[in-house]
Design an enzyme around this catalytic site. Sequence first.
Site, mmCIF file in Angstrom:
data_model
loop_
_atom_site.group_PDB
_atom_site.id
_atom_site.type_symbol
_atom_site.label_atom_id
_atom_site.label_comp_id
_atom_site.label_asym_id
_atom_site.label_seq_id
_atom_site.Cartn_x
_atom_site.Cartn_y
_atom_site.Cartn_z
ATOM 1 N N ALA A 177 0.794 -1.240 0.000
ATOM 2 C CA ALA A 177 0.000 0.000 0.000
ATOM 3 C C ALA A 177 0.822 1.284 0.000
ATOM 4 O O ALA A 177 0.283 2.362 0.207
ATOM 5 C CB ALA A 177 -1.023 0.028 1.144
ATOM 6 N N ALA A 178 2.133 1.180 -0.275
ATOM 7 C CA ALA A 178 2.946 2.414 -0.376
ATOM 8 C C ALA A 178 2.407 3.283 -1.515
ATOM 9 O O ALA A 178 2.170 4.484 -1.351
ATOM 10 C CB ALA A 178 4.410 2.071 -0.628
ATOM 11 N N GLY A 179 2.205 2.665 -2.667
ATOM 12 C CA GLY A 179 1.693 3.409 -3.821
ATOM 13 C C GLY A 179 0.285 3.938 -3.569
ATOM 14 O O GLY A 179 -0.046 5.062 -3.956
ATOM 15 N N ASP A 180 -0.542 3.132 -2.914
ATOM 16 C CA ASP A 180 -1.916 3.573 -2.612
ATOM 17 C C ASP A 180 -1.885 4.794 -1.692
ATOM 18 O O ASP A 180 -2.638 5.761 -1.887
ATOM 19 C CB ASP A 180 -2.707 2.441 -1.936
ATOM 20 C CG ASP A 180 -2.926 1.254 -2.866
ATOM 21 O OD1 ASP A 180 -2.918 1.451 -4.093
ATOM 22 O OD2 ASP A 180 -3.100 0.127 -2.357
HETATM 23 P P1 ADP Z 1 3.917 0.690 -5.424
HETATM 24 O O1 ADP Z 1 3.620 0.425 -3.982
HETATM 25 O O2 ADP Z 1 2.691 1.092 -6.199
HETATM 26 O O3 ADP Z 1 4.738 -0.372 -6.092
HETATM 27 P P2 ADP Z 1 6.342 2.306 -5.129
HETATM 28 O O4 ADP Z 1 7.034 1.108 -4.557
HETATM 29 O O5 ADP Z 1 6.949 2.924 -6.339
HETATM 30 O O6 ADP Z 1 4.802 2.042 -5.444
HETATM 31 O O7 ADP Z 1 6.270 3.389 -3.957
HETATM 32 C C1 ADP Z 1 5.405 4.499 -3.972
HETATM 33 C C2 ADP Z 1 5.961 5.585 -3.072
HETATM 34 O O8 ADP Z 1 6.073 5.058 -1.725
HETATM 35 C C3 ADP Z 1 7.367 6.066 -3.407
HETATM 36 O O9 ADP Z 1 7.359 7.090 -4.396
HETATM 37 C C4 ADP Z 1 7.831 6.588 -2.044
HETATM 38 O O10 ADP Z 1 7.237 7.834 -1.733
HETATM 39 C C5 ADP Z 1 7.235 5.553 -1.081
HETATM 40 N N1 ADP Z 1 8.132 4.417 -0.809
HETATM 41 C C6 ADP Z 1 8.078 3.171 -1.325
HETATM 42 N N2 ADP Z 1 9.075 2.392 -0.838
HETATM 43 C C7 ADP Z 1 9.772 3.161 0.022
HETATM 44 C C8 ADP Z 1 10.910 2.947 0.873
HETATM 45 N N3 ADP Z 1 11.546 1.770 0.917
HETATM 46 N N4 ADP Z 1 11.348 3.980 1.643
HETATM 47 C C9 ADP Z 1 10.703 5.183 1.611
HETATM 48 N N5 ADP Z 1 9.630 5.451 0.836
HETATM 49 C C10 ADP Z 1 9.162 4.462 0.056
#
Ligand code: ADP
Length: 303
Positions: free
Chosen positions: A249-252
Site C-alpha cells: 500500500a505504499a503506492g496507494d
Molecule cells: P507501489 O507500492 O505502487 O509499487 P512504489 O514502490 O513505487 O509504489 O512506492 C510508492 C511511493 O512510496 C514512493 O514514491 C515513495 O514515496 C514511497 N516508498 C516506497 N518504498 C519506500 C521505501 N523503501 N522507503 C521510503 N519510501 C518508500
Amino acid sequence: MNRLVVLGSVNADHVLRVPHFPRPGETLTGHSYQVVPGGKGANQAVAAARLGAAVSFIARIGDDAIGRQMKAGFANDGIDVSAVEQDEHLPTGIAIIYVSDEGENSIGISAEANGALTPAVVKCHEALIAGAHTLLLQLEVPLESVFEAARLARTHGTQVVLNPAPARPLSAELLALVDLITPNQTEAELLTGVKVSDEASAAQAAARFHQMGIGEVMITLGSQGVYCSNGRQQALIPGFRVEAVDTTAAGDTFNGALLAAELAGADFHEAVRFAHGAAALSVTRFGAQSSIPSKQEVDTFLQ
Ligand code: ADP
C-alpha cells in the site's frame, strides 16, 4: 470543498505467515492468520480521507459480514459510502496472501463483487463524478467500467487520475482520457515498453505517456522517489529514508496523499513532499489500510 471520487476495488485480504511458500501437494502449517481490509480502490479512498480529503467511494461489496464490516470502516474514516453498494449474489472480493519468513509475498486474488461493478453501475453515479474535482481510478475492477468512469469525468470536466495497478495492457482510447497517470516501475514498463530503473529511463517512459495524450506523469520509483513530468518541466523528487518493514500500500498511500494535499490547495512540491512523507510512514508499518497514517502523523513527521 473540492471532492475526490475514488472508483475501485474492495478486497478482504486473508494473510497467512508461512516458513516458505507451499510446494505443489504440500500442506504447510502457518501462523498469525489475519483477515484485513484491502483492495487498491479502498486503500486509496481511505488514504485520501485519512489525509484530509472529502472522499466519495464508488465500489461493490458482497452480501457478507466482512463486506459490511469494511463499509462501516470506510464510513468511520469519514468516507461518503452512499455509492458503496452490496451485491446480492457475489461475495466480497478476496486476496489470499502468503507472507514468507523472508518477507516475500505470494498473492492470489478473485474479483467477486468487484467484477460486478459494471459500466451500467458506473453510469448510475454520473452525478457524483460530475460534481467532483477529481476522479481517481485503478485497475482491479472491469476495464470497461474504468473507461466509462473516465469518459463521464472527461465529459463533465472532472480531472482523471489513473493509478494503472495492477499492471494490465490498456487501450489508447482509455489512456487518452487520463490527465495524470501514476504508475510504478513495472506498470510504466508494461504500458510504454521502456524498462524503468533510473531518471533517464523514467524520462523516456514519461515521454511515451505524453505521446499517448497524457498531460501529467508521475512514475513512482519505490525508495528512489518519484519522477514527475508535465511535458515542460521534469524532476526526480527523492522520498524519505526510513526503515521499511512492509511496502504494501505504499503506492496507494502516495496516490491518496498526493490528491488530498492538492485538493487542499497545496502547491505541486508541497503535495509531493506530503505524499512522500505519508508513503514513507506507511512502509514503516505492517498491513495495507492499517499502515496508512493520519494527517496529523504526517504533519508531525514533516516538521
Ligand atoms: P507501489 O507500492 O505502487 O509499487 P512504489 O514502490 O513505487 O509504489 O512506492 C510508492 C511511493 O512510496 C514512493 O514514491 C515513495 O514515496 C514511497 N516508498 C516506497 N518504498 C519506500 C521505501 N523503501 N522507503 C521510503 N519510501 C518508500
